[in-house]
Design a protein around this motif. Structure first.
Motif, PDB file in Angstrom:
ATOM      1  N   GLU A 150       0.830  -1.201   0.000  1.00 33.43           N
ATOM      2  CA  GLU A 150       0.000   0.000   0.000  1.00 33.43           C
ATOM      3  C   GLU A 150       0.861   1.245   0.000  1.00 33.43           C
ATOM      4  OE1 GLU A 150      -2.411  -0.235   3.494  1.00 33.43           O
ATOM      5  OE2 GLU A 150      -0.725  -0.045   4.838  1.00 33.43           O
ATOM      6  N   ASP A 151       0.271   2.340  -0.489  1.00 28.83           N
ATOM      7  CA  ASP A 151       0.927   3.639  -0.366  1.00 28.83           C
ATOM      8  C   ASP A 151      -0.079   4.642   0.187  1.00 28.83           C
ATOM      9  OD1 ASP A 151      -0.612   4.877  -2.361  1.00 28.83           O
ATOM     10  OD2 ASP A 151       0.889   4.617  -3.903  1.00 28.83           O
ATOM     11  N   ASP A 152       0.425   5.779   0.596  1.00 27.27           N
ATOM     12  CA  ASP A 152      -0.436   6.769   1.243  1.00 27.27           C
ATOM     13  C   ASP A 152      -0.987   7.805   0.272  1.00 27.27           C
ATOM     14  OD1 ASP A 152       1.799   8.270   0.719  1.00 27.27           O
ATOM     15  OD2 ASP A 152       2.405   8.431   2.817  1.00 27.27           O
ATOM     16  N   GLY A 153      -0.615   7.717  -0.992  1.00 27.00           N
ATOM     17  CA  GLY A 153      -1.134   8.635  -1.993  1.00 27.00           C
ATOM     18  C   GLY A 153      -0.364   9.926  -2.142  1.00 27.00           C
ATOM     19  N   ALA A 182      -3.019 -14.664 -11.497  1.00 27.91           N
ATOM     20  CA  ALA A 182      -3.926 -15.675 -12.054  1.00 27.91           C
ATOM     21  C   ALA A 182      -3.168 -16.915 -12.497  1.00 27.91           C
ATOM     22  CB  ALA A 182      -4.712 -15.086 -13.222  1.00 27.91           C
ATOM     23  N   LEU A 183      -1.971 -16.735 -13.042  1.00 28.77           N
ATOM     24  CA  LEU A 183      -1.152 -17.853 -13.500  1.00 28.77           C
ATOM     25  C   LEU A 183      -0.908 -18.870 -12.383  1.00 28.77           C
ATOM     26  CD1 LEU A 183       0.628 -18.988 -15.840  1.00 28.77           C
ATOM     27  CD2 LEU A 183       2.493 -17.652 -14.859  1.00 28.77           C
ATOM     28  N   TYR A 184      -0.805 -18.408 -11.158  1.00 21.65           N
ATOM     29  CA  TYR A 184      -0.544 -19.284 -10.015  1.00 21.65           C
ATOM     30  C   TYR A 184      -1.791 -19.579  -9.194  1.00 21.65           C
ATOM     31  CZ  TYR A 184       4.265 -18.670 -11.274  1.00 21.65           C
ATOM     32  OH  TYR A 184       5.449 -18.675 -11.974  1.00 21.65           O
ATOM     33  N   GLY A 185      -2.967 -19.307  -9.758  1.00 18.06           N
ATOM     34  CA  GLY A 185      -4.226 -19.631  -9.082  1.00 18.06           C
ATOM     35  C   GLY A 185      -4.585 -18.693  -7.955  1.00 18.06           C
ATOM     36  N   GLY A 186      -4.009 -17.504  -7.958  1.00 18.42           N
ATOM     37  CA  GLY A 186      -4.239 -16.559  -6.880  1.00 18.42           C
ATOM     38  C   GLY A 186      -5.428 -15.654  -7.107  1.00 18.42           C
ATOM     39  N   VAL A 187      -5.684 -14.832  -6.096  1.00 17.29           N
ATOM     40  CA  VAL A 187      -6.765 -13.849  -6.115  1.00 17.29           C
ATOM     41  C   VAL A 187      -6.128 -12.485  -5.897  1.00 17.29           C
ATOM     42  CG1 VAL A 187      -8.843 -13.071  -4.924  1.00 17.29           C
ATOM     43  CG2 VAL A 187      -8.388 -15.520  -5.165  1.00 17.29           C
ATOM     44  N   LEU A 188      -6.525 -11.508  -6.702  1.00 16.83           N
ATOM     45  CA  LEU A 188      -5.945 -10.174  -6.624  1.00 16.83           C
ATOM     46  C   LEU A 188      -7.024  -9.147  -6.353  1.00 16.83           C
ATOM     47  CD1 LEU A 188      -3.374  -8.438  -7.058  1.00 16.83           C
ATOM     48  CD2 LEU A 188      -4.090  -8.228  -9.453  1.00 16.83           C
ATOM     49  N   ARG A 189      -6.718  -8.210  -5.467  1.00  8.90           N
ATOM     50  CA  ARG A 189      -7.594  -7.066  -5.198  1.00  8.90           C
ATOM     51  C   ARG A 189      -6.744  -5.813  -5.301  1.00  8.90           C
ATOM     52  NH1 ARG A 189      -9.930  -6.630   0.432  1.00  8.90           N
ATOM     53  NH2 ARG A 189      -8.948  -4.623   0.619  1.00  8.90           N
ATOM     54  N   ILE A 190      -7.152  -4.907  -6.171  1.00  5.52           N
ATOM     55  CA  ILE A 190      -6.417  -3.667  -6.408  1.00  5.52           C
ATOM     56  C   ILE A 190      -7.393  -2.513  -6.291  1.00  5.52           C
ATOM     57  CG2 ILE A 190      -5.139  -2.330  -8.119  1.00  5.52           C
ATOM     58  CD1 ILE A 190      -4.402  -4.987  -9.468  1.00  5.52           C
ATOM     59  N   GLY A 191      -6.985  -1.428  -5.614  1.00  2.00           N
ATOM     60  CA  GLY A 191      -7.862  -0.272  -5.570  1.00  2.00           C
ATOM     61  C   GLY A 191      -7.448   0.760  -4.562  1.00  2.00           C
ATOM     62  N   ARG A 224      -7.328   3.013  -1.199  1.00  2.00           N
ATOM     63  CA  ARG A 224      -7.439   2.751   0.239  1.00  2.00           C
ATOM     64  C   ARG A 224      -8.418   3.726   0.859  1.00  2.00           C
ATOM     65  NH1 ARG A 224      -2.057   3.977   2.892  1.00  2.00           N
ATOM     66  NH2 ARG A 224      -3.420   3.863   4.644  1.00  2.00           N
ATOM     67  N   ALA A 225      -9.057   3.281   1.914  1.00  2.00           N
ATOM     68  CA  ALA A 225      -9.884   4.204   2.704  1.00  2.00           C
ATOM     69  C   ALA A 225      -8.948   5.257   3.281  1.00  2.00           C
ATOM     70  CB  ALA A 225     -10.596   3.440   3.816  1.00  2.00           C
ATOM     71  N   GLY A 226      -9.272   6.500   3.134  1.00  2.00           N
ATOM     72  CA  GLY A 226      -8.422   7.561   3.670  1.00  2.00           C
ATOM     73  C   GLY A 226      -7.350   8.039   2.704  1.00  2.00           C
ATOM     74  N   GLY A 227      -7.319   7.512   1.489  1.00  2.00           N
ATOM     75  CA  GLY A 227      -6.349   7.951   0.485  1.00  2.00           C
ATOM     76  C   GLY A 227      -5.280   6.926   0.209  1.00  2.00           C
ATOM     77  N   GLY A 228      -4.694   7.042  -0.935  1.00  2.00           N
ATOM     78  CA  GLY A 228      -3.654   6.109  -1.342  1.00  2.00           C
ATOM     79  C   GLY A 228      -4.213   4.948  -2.146  1.00  2.00           C
ATOM     80  N   PHE A 229      -3.415   3.911  -2.268  1.00  2.00           N
ATOM     81  CA  PHE A 229      -3.734   2.791  -3.138  1.00  2.00           C
ATOM     82  C   PHE A 229      -3.183   1.523  -2.511  1.00  2.00           C
ATOM     83  CE2 PHE A 229      -3.415   0.389  -7.134  1.00  2.00           C
ATOM     84  CZ  PHE A 229      -4.617   0.740  -7.730  1.00  2.00           C
ATOM     85  N   GLU A 230      -3.840   0.378  -2.789  1.00  2.00           N
ATOM     86  CA  GLU A 230      -3.333  -0.883  -2.254  1.00  2.00           C
ATOM     87  C   GLU A 230      -3.484  -2.010  -3.260  1.00  2.00           C
ATOM     88  OE1 GLU A 230      -5.347  -2.134   1.290  1.00  2.00           O
ATOM     89  OE2 GLU A 230      -7.289  -2.151   0.326  1.00  2.00           O
ATOM     90  N   VAL A 231      -2.599  -2.971  -3.118  1.00  2.00           N
ATOM     91  CA  VAL A 231      -2.622  -4.192  -3.915  1.00  2.00           C
ATOM     92  C   VAL A 231      -2.543  -5.349  -2.930  1.00  2.00           C
ATOM     93  CG1 VAL A 231      -1.406  -5.559  -5.650  1.00  2.00           C
ATOM     94  CG2 VAL A 231      -1.450  -3.063  -5.849  1.00  2.00           C
ATOM     95  N   ARG A 232      -3.500  -6.269  -3.030  1.00  2.00           N
ATOM     96  CA  ARG A 232      -3.511  -7.472  -2.187  1.00  2.00           C
ATOM     97  C   ARG A 232      -3.567  -8.704  -3.080  1.00  2.00           C
ATOM     98  NH1 ARG A 232      -5.115  -6.891   3.345  1.00  2.00           N
ATOM     99  NH2 ARG A 232      -5.605  -4.732   3.817  1.00  2.00           N
ATOM    100  N   ALA A 233      -2.665  -9.623  -2.836  1.00  2.00           N
ATOM    101  CA  ALA A 233      -2.655 -10.869  -3.599  1.00  2.00           C
ATOM    102  C   ALA A 233      -2.625 -12.035  -2.620  1.00  2.00           C
ATOM    103  CB  ALA A 233      -1.449 -10.941  -4.519  1.00  2.00           C
ATOM    104  N   ARG A 234      -3.420 -13.076  -2.939  1.00  2.00           N
ATOM    105  CA  ARG A 234      -3.438 -14.301  -2.133  1.00  2.00           C
ATOM    106  C   ARG A 234      -3.193 -15.469  -3.062  1.00  2.00           C
ATOM    107  NH1 ARG A 234      -8.971 -13.261  -0.309  1.00  2.00           N
ATOM    108  NH2 ARG A 234      -9.209 -15.413  -0.915  1.00  2.00           N
ATOM    109  N   PHE A 235      -2.301 -16.357  -2.638  1.00  2.00           N
ATOM    110  CA  PHE A 235      -1.950 -17.531  -3.430  1.00  2.00           C
ATOM    111  C   PHE A 235      -2.204 -18.791  -2.613  1.00  2.00           C
ATOM    112  CE2 PHE A 235       0.703 -14.045  -4.836  1.00  2.00           C
ATOM    113  CZ  PHE A 235       0.589 -14.121  -6.209  1.00  2.00           C
ATOM    114  N   PRO A 236      -2.889 -19.775  -3.198  1.00  2.00           N
ATOM    115  CA  PRO A 236      -3.087 -21.034  -2.479  1.00  2.00           C
ATOM    116  C   PRO A 236      -1.753 -21.800  -2.438  1.00  2.00           C
ATOM    117  CG  PRO A 236      -3.934 -21.204  -4.707  1.00  2.00           C
ATOM    118  CD  PRO A 236      -3.504 -19.780  -4.518  1.00  2.00           C
ATOM    119  N   LEU A 237      -1.524 -22.488  -1.331  1.00  2.00           N
ATOM    120  CA  LEU A 237      -0.338 -23.327  -1.194  1.00  2.00           C
ATOM    121  C   LEU A 237      -0.781 -24.782  -1.133  1.00  2.00           C
ATOM    122  CD1 LEU A 237       1.628 -21.271   1.446  1.00  2.00           C
ATOM    123  CD2 LEU A 237       1.932 -21.274  -1.039  1.00  2.00           C
TER     124      LEU A 237
END
Length: 68
Positions: A15-18, A43-52, A54-67
């Motif tokens: 994340e960043d603060d904008g 997606a190549l590794y079967g993960g889930v991505l959330r980009i957008g 942040r509450a209060g300003g800035g931007f975030e990237v979240r990725a989850r990968f199954p193991l």
């Protein structure tokens, strides 16, 4: 940046603060594929991505990968 390794999942949160980068560290003319490239790789590794924003300003990237 936060990286978490759990028994069934690896998660990454960036994340960043904008406020932007210092001028001397700004790269002009990038050669990557940006957020589209991140989405494709997650997606190549079967993960889930959330980009957008942040509450209060800035931007975030979240990725989850199954193991397995």
């Amino acid at each position: 940046m936060t990286v978490r390794h759990e028994p069934n999942e690896l998660s990454i949160h960036v994340e960043d603060d904008g406020r932007g980068a210092a001028e001397e560290s700004v790269r002009i003319g990038g050669k990557g594929h940006g957020l589209v490239g991140i989405r494709e790789r997650v997606a190549l590794y079967g993960g889930v991505l959330r980009i957008g924003p942040r509450a209060g300003g800035g931007f975030e990237v979240r990725a989850r990968f199954p193991l397995k």
